[in-house]
Scaffold this motif. Structure first.
Motif, mmCIF file in Angstrom:
data_model
loop_
_atom_site.group_PDB
_atom_site.id
_atom_site.type_symbol
_atom_site.label_atom_id
_atom_site.label_comp_id
_atom_site.label_asym_id
_atom_site.label_seq_id
_atom_site.Cartn_x
_atom_site.Cartn_y
_atom_site.Cartn_z
ATOM 1 N N TYR A 22 0.836 -1.203 0.000
ATOM 2 C CA TYR A 22 0.000 0.000 0.000
ATOM 3 C C TYR A 22 0.875 1.259 0.000
ATOM 4 O O TYR A 22 0.559 2.246 -0.664
ATOM 5 N N THR A 25 1.844 3.467 -3.039
ATOM 6 C CA THR A 25 0.956 4.461 -3.661
ATOM 7 C C THR A 25 1.160 5.847 -3.053
ATOM 8 O O THR A 25 0.594 6.818 -3.532
ATOM 9 N N PHE B 190 -3.308 5.069 4.592
ATOM 10 C CA PHE B 190 -4.128 3.899 4.956
ATOM 11 C C PHE B 190 -5.582 4.252 5.230
ATOM 12 O O PHE B 190 -6.207 3.717 6.132
ATOM 13 N N PHE B 192 -7.910 4.083 2.820
ATOM 14 C CA PHE B 192 -8.705 3.347 1.827
ATOM 15 C C PHE B 192 -9.734 4.261 1.190
ATOM 16 O O PHE B 192 -10.851 3.866 0.902
#
Lengths: 169, 501
Positions: A22, A25, B190, B192
């Protein structure tokens, strides 16, 4: 529910790997060599290291005859794990329905169910549930002005009570 | 001196006095009930303190935690069940005394020496914290980075039976702390793509989940109603305490000093202080064979130690912003919430608040004498509250307390996740306190790290360029290497779940 360290170690490595994927990104910090991804990546590396150490330990435990996973005696009897489910279920129930039903109704049903399950005396349960919900509503809702969801009781019992007292004066 | 006068005005206010009195009663009840800990008392109190001005909030936490640590001694003697883990070290000893007919003496000694031990801890706090703060004022991001690393390492190392799992817990906490806007570049991490996670994981619902809800889940399987209370009337508590003081004065001083020092070490709190001072007492006693048979000596040491540890834990918390135990970890979270960043500058900018905290500490310990006496007299009633009624009540408080922080049901979701995570982790031998430490200190650690990296232009040598930073850095790295070496060595491990304080 206990699992062998082999499993917890593997889970940690998967978590860290997903997390580090992750971070690719994340954009770089303008004008700097290091961006918002540096710290999470270092953490990820540390978690992978711990995960590997745990897996090594788990392999030894497995060789020593420890099972991959087992359930503690306390949770084995039906009543044991049902009690756990009651606690978790009560919170899920609140999350799902407090918005539509409102705090007072949801909390009353929740308290009544838990008291009946754990204590078993119906009259006690009803009295304690009513007093507890009213006390919380008065304390948080009225005193601290926490906007507890009103739902089907648009006035809120604590508000009604206070209005009554004010009216009497 | 002006700050001191301001502090007096802040403290001697009837609103604050009422807060102290109510939180004292709350702390005593929670502490006296086995299964409900001092940390849980603090966790349940935080949503209420959210609505208070800073001094009042700190007063509530100081008083409730001090009372809870003492009150834990009551069921230890009466039920052979420690009210909080801080009393576990001498529970058997206390119960043996009660069986011998010395319940009065035991409770009297516990009360008086808890008060005195607490006061010693406060005295050390008052003297050392401002001095340390003066020293720490010249610290830069390099020193703070290493200090945070060393503090967190110690926390994991001292407070957990299994350092590897402790570190995993700490890293999970730091990782949860990464969620939301990052402190250096302001980029949302984080999340999302959701708005809910932009603010990060709210610390209070997470803490309530991990410390309170997980405990409720665990204890829900063993709710057997009323416990049997030792059938002995409580008489004159203070009879014979003077003789104990004369005979074991040295034990009291030793216990208090050990307690304060252990409390001040990051991560180790009142429970570890009690265990260590009990062991020290036995080792250096003239009559070690009497230990375990209802002998007062070890109790003097350890009951003084656990109360002094409580104040000791505030030293690193206030001076460096690094908590000494799980209660001060919560306190630091509360301070951040009130926009008061703990650290040496607090002693300059908010000196009056510091003094107020010191005065409150003294008041809370003195108040323990009458309230503790009353609690012992009323203990029969407190201890007969059935736990199967308490569990639903506490759950309701947890839900509403979490909700009140963000005024949205998302906080209840965080609480549930925290509760499940905390429960599963403890079941598998992962301690939960380091998660909270990581969550609270994550931002401070990362922003000091990033600032240092930018200052040093990425050169790791920059982290060792200042003498104090270099010393701290070397100490930290030596500890890490040593721990890794120990990990590599094969050994037998016990997998018993460890409880937080």
């Amino acid at each position: 529910m206990r699992v062998n360290d082999l499993i917890s170690g593997a889970l940690l490595i998967i978590l860290a790997a997903a997390m580090m994927a992750y971070t690719t990104t994340f954009p770089p910090f303008p004008g700097q060599k290091y961006g918002p991804s540096l710290f999470p990546r270092l953490l990820g590396g540390a978690i992978v290291l711990c995960g590997m150490l745990l897996m090594l330990r788990g392999r030894k435990q497995l060789a020593a005859g420890q099972p991959l996973g087992f359930i503690d005696d306390a949770y084995r009897p039906a009543r044991g794990w049902m009690s756990v489910m009651m606690i978790i279920g009560a919170i899920v129930f609140y999350i799902a329905l407090s918005g539509t039903l409102g705090f007072v109704v949801t909390a009353f049903i929740l308290m009544l169910a838990l008291l009946l399950w754990f204590n078993g005396k119906p009259l006690n349960a009803v009295i304690i549930a009513i007093v507890a919900v009213l006390a919380v509503d008065l304390f948080f809702g009225w005193m601290f002005r926490v906007p507890l969801p009103l739902g089907v009781l648009p006035n809120g019992p604590a508000n009604m009570l206070m209005n009554l007292i004010r009216g009497a004066r | 001196m002006a700050a001191f006068q301001q502090a007096l005005v802040l403290v001697f206010d009837w609103n604050l006095m009422l807060t102290i009195l109510l939180s004292a009663c709350f702390g005593i009840v929670v502490g006296a009930l086995p299964g409900l800990t001092a940390t849980m008392a603090t966790a349940l109190l935080v949503p209420v303190t959210f609505f208070m001005p800073p001094v009042q909030a700190l007063a509530a936490i100081v008083t409730a935690s001090a009372m809870a640590i003492f009150a834990g001694d009551i069921p230890a003697a009466m039920l052979r069940m420690p009210g909080t883990p801080a009393s576990a070290a001498y529970t058997d000893e206390s119960f043996a005394m009660a069986k011998k007919g010395q319940l009065d003496l035991n409770l009297g000694v516990n009360l008086v020496f808890s008060v005195l031990g607490g006061l010693i801890g406060v005295a050390v706090l008052i003297v050392s914290a401002p001095l340390l703060a003066e020293f720490a004022i010249s610290f830069s991001s390099f020193e703070y980075f290493w200090l945070a690393c060393l503090g967190l390492t110690c926390a994991v190392f001292i407070a957990t039976k299994d350092p590897l799992k402790g570190f995993v817990a700490l890293f999970i906490g730091l990782l949860i702390g990464c969620i939301g806007i990052d402190p250096a570049a302001g980029y949302p991490r984080f999340t999302f793509g959701t708005v809910v996670l932009l603010e990060g994981i709210s610390f209070i619902p997470m803490m309530i989940g991990m410390f309170a809800v997980s405990e409720l889940i665990r204890s829900s399987t063993t709710l057997d109603g009323r416990a049997t209370i030792i059938s002995q009337k409580v008489g004159n508590l203070f009879k014979g305490v003077g003789a104990v003081w004369k005979k074991y004065q040295f034990n009291f001083w030793r216990g208090s000093v050990i307690g304060t020092v252990i409390g001040a070490l990051p991560g180790a709190g009142a429970d570890i202080a009690a265990w260590i001072s009990y062991a020290v007492s036995k080792k250096f006693s003239k009559e070690p064979e009497k230990f375990g048979t209802g002998h007062i000596e070890g109790i003097v040491d350890s009951t003084s130690a656990n109360n002094s540890a409580l104040a000791g834990a505030w030293i690193p918390a206030l001076v460096f912003g690094i908590p000494g135990d799980s209660i001060t970890a919560i306190v630091i979270g509360v301070l951040f919430m009130k926009n008061m960043n703990p650290g040496p500058s607090m002693f300059i900018e908010n000196a009056h608040i510091m003094y107020a905290v010191f005065i409150i500490f003294i008041i809370a310990n003195l108040l323990m004498l009458p309230l503790g006496w009353a609690a012992i007299k009323a203990s029969r009633h407190i201890l007969s509250v059935p736990r199967n009624i308490l569990v639903p009540l506490i759950l309701l408080m947890c839900i509403v307390g979490s909700f009140a922080i963000t005024n949205s049901v998302n906080a209840v979701v965080i609480m549930l996740v925290g509760g499940l995570l905390g429960w599963l982790m403890e079941e598998n031998g992962f301690p939960v306190a380091p998660v909270i430490l990581g969550l609270v200190l994550g931002e401070m650690l990362e922003s000091n790290f990033m600032t240092s990296m930018i200052k040093a232009d990425g050169s790791l040598m920059g982290f060792f360029s200042r003498p104090i930073a270099a010393t701290l850095g070397v100490m930290t790295i030596v500890t890490w290497v040593w721990m890794l070496a120990v990990q590599m060595k094969p050994k037998v491990l016990s997998d018993k779940p460890k409880r937080s304080q």
